[in-house]
Design a protein around this motif. Structure first.
Motif, PDB file in Angstrom:
ATOM      1  N   LEU A  52      52.456  42.225  25.339  1.00 42.24           N
ATOM      2  CA  LEU A  52      51.921  42.237  26.710  1.00 42.24           C
ATOM      3  C   LEU A  52      51.409  40.864  27.128  1.00 42.24           C
ATOM      4  N   SER A  53      50.817  40.115  26.177  1.00 36.13           N
ATOM      5  CA  SER A  53      50.296  38.809  26.594  1.00 36.13           C
ATOM      6  C   SER A  53      51.455  37.849  26.898  1.00 36.13           C
ATOM      7  N   ALA A  56      52.789  38.906  30.232  1.00 35.63           N
ATOM      8  CA  ALA A  56      51.837  38.611  31.312  1.00 35.63           C
ATOM      9  C   ALA A  56      52.006  37.158  31.750  1.00 35.63           C
ATOM     10  N   LYS A  57      52.136  36.259  30.776  1.00 32.62           N
ATOM     11  CA  LYS A  57      52.313  34.838  31.099  1.00 32.62           C
ATOM     12  C   LYS A  57      53.586  34.669  31.940  1.00 32.62           C
ATOM     13  N   LEU A 284      50.345  43.510  39.193  1.00 31.20           N
ATOM     14  CA  LEU A 284      50.448  42.776  37.931  1.00 31.20           C
ATOM     15  C   LEU A 284      50.774  43.731  36.783  1.00 31.20           C
ATOM     16  N   THR A 285      50.013  44.803  36.677  1.00 37.09           N
ATOM     17  CA  THR A 285      50.283  45.686  35.533  1.00 37.09           C
ATOM     18  C   THR A 285      51.574  46.483  35.736  1.00 37.09           C
ATOM     19  N   LEU A 288      54.323  44.126  34.753  1.00 32.30           N
ATOM     20  CA  LEU A 288      54.201  43.938  33.302  1.00 32.30           C
ATOM     21  C   LEU A 288      54.859  45.099  32.556  1.00 32.30           C
TER      22      LEU A 288
END
Ligand SMILES: Cc1ncc(COP(=O)(O)O)c(C=O)c1O
Length: 412
Positions: A52-53, A56-57, A284-285, A288
């Motif tokens: 996820l990180s 996210a980037k 955003l989520t 994602l």
């Protein structure tokens, strides 16, 4: 302002709002040394944080004009495309399109929206007994009349339900019944799963009395032994059923991403209700999760998570056999999900017993929290999701001490 004036300023809903026992308990559960079987928070070790990180980037850099912007209330079209594929994989549902979906801020918001668009103080709503506390709280705000139907080891008591429906019909009030709310898979709080026969019987009754079914399914993908029976939505279709789902238990609750799957007219109303609550859920989520679903096979991805919970369930049941069976306790063995329902013998009041549990630093949720009429109750919900296995053994031992102290104190 005095307390009385403050009270007078509040609306009927404002006055009626009560603090949630679960939230209060969660505060205690974070005390040093505490072991909590209270909340339903997933094990953070199961969260795909690395994946996820990275994603996210990527989405913030590449799709910043979408993910950091307001988005359409209905949700991210990319996520819709991925979710339609997922619905086919998980449920075999293949007749929904983008107009049948609304992404919400957790499925808790979906429950709130359904309460707002269907219920008022003249309405009836049918729920299971016990039922998911968050749903009861969401529906409460519309002041409907609750009718509760006992839950058995294979789901809602169909004969009882039939009696209730007949009675409403005889009294000429069946049109005021808006929906029947069920959690068919690995129930919160009871851990049970509705059998295929009961699903079919429920659909037949809903058809006969022309009422919606709300099928809330956060746990169906967390099956330890065998998959749950076919989804009610898949069998009865969107004319009859509103399906709720969420990424909270299969990815991470912090994404706050739930979804309503329903007839397009219901979705349209729900969109309007959502607009006044938060305009839109986080783009955003949503993006994602869309990327996550594009890159990974989520059903494969969650296999280790399911294994973790299965081990925890087994540890809890083993510890209960050893420490609570001799005290006369009984429980079910959930085939998936995060919860187990335990009954102590008559005479115990698990709400009152909490004071001793607080001293012993072990936490559970008293069964009465999940009832509309919350009077004395000798049951409790135990979640096996959060503590590591060795803490589950230790926590159950502490719980047995709590029961013994209460028993002695009450002369049971
Ligand atoms: C049956 C049920 N429905 C809905 C929810 C709400 O989940 P979320 O808002 O995180 O999607 C939960 C959470 O525990 C639940 O157990």
């Amino acid at each position: 302002m005095t307390a009385e004036v403050f009270e007078m300023k509040l609306s009927k809903i404002g006055r009626n709002l009560k603090s949630s026992l679960i939230r209060d308990l969660l505060r205690y559960a974070t005390l040093p040394g505490a072991i909590s079987f209270g909340g339903g928070a997933p094990d953070p070790e199961t969260f795909p944080r690395k994946e996820l990180s990275e994603l996210a980037k990527e989405v913030i850099e590449e799709d910043y004009d979408f993910v950091l912007q307001y988005i359409p209330t209905e949700g991210d079209v990319e996520l819709k495309k991925e979710f339609i594929k997922l619905l086919k994989d998980i449920y075999g549902i293949d007749d929904v399109n983008e107009d049948n979906l609304l992404f919400t801020t957790g499925s808790q918001q979906a429950l709130d929206i359904l309460g707002r668009i269907f219920l008022d103080d003249e309405s009836y709503v049918i729920v299971e007994r016990p039922s998911y506390l968050g749903a009861l709280n969401a529906f409460y705000t519309a002041f409907p009349k609750f009718i509760t139907i006992p839950l058995e080891s294979d789901g809602i008591d169909i004969n009882y339900l039939e009696g209730v429906l007949k009675d409403l019909d005889r009294r000429g009030e069946i049109d005021k019944l808006k929906f029947i709310y069920v959690v068919p898979n690995f129930h919160n709080p009871a851990g049970v799963t509705m059998s295929l026969e009961k699903r079919k019987a429920l659909i037949e009754l809903a058809e006969e009395y022309d009422v919606f079914i709300v099928e809330d399914d956060p746990y169906g993908a967390l099956a330890f032994d065998e998959n749950p029976p076919e989804s009610i939505f898949k069998m009865a279709g969107k004319d009859r059923v509103i399906l709720l789902n969420t990424f909270s238990k299969i990815l991470a609750p912090g994404l706050r991403l739930g979804v309503i799957i329903a007839d397009k007219d219901i979705v349209r109303k729900a969109v309007m209700a959502k607009q006044s609550a938060d305009l839109c859920s986080s783009g955003l989520t949503q993006r994602l999760v869309a990327r996550f679903l594009q890159r990974y096979d989520i059903m494969d991805y969650i296999k280790p998570t399911v294994e973790v919970y299965k081990k925890k369930r087994d540890a809890m049941i083993e510890a209960l056999e050893r420490h609570l069976r001799p005290l006369g306790a009984r429980w079910n063995k959930p085939g998936g999900g995060l919860f187990l329902w335990m009954e102590l013998p008559q005479g115990y009041d698990t709400m009152e017993m909490l004071d001793i549990a607080k001293e012993k630093l072990v936490f559970y949720i008293p069964g009465s929290a999940f009832l509309v009429e919350s009077n004395g109750c000798h049951s409790m919900r135990l979640s096996f999701c959060l503590p590591p296995v060795e803490k589950i053994y230790e926590g159950v031992e502490r719980l047995a001490d709590v029961v013994k102290i209460y028993k002695e104190k009450k002369g049971l």
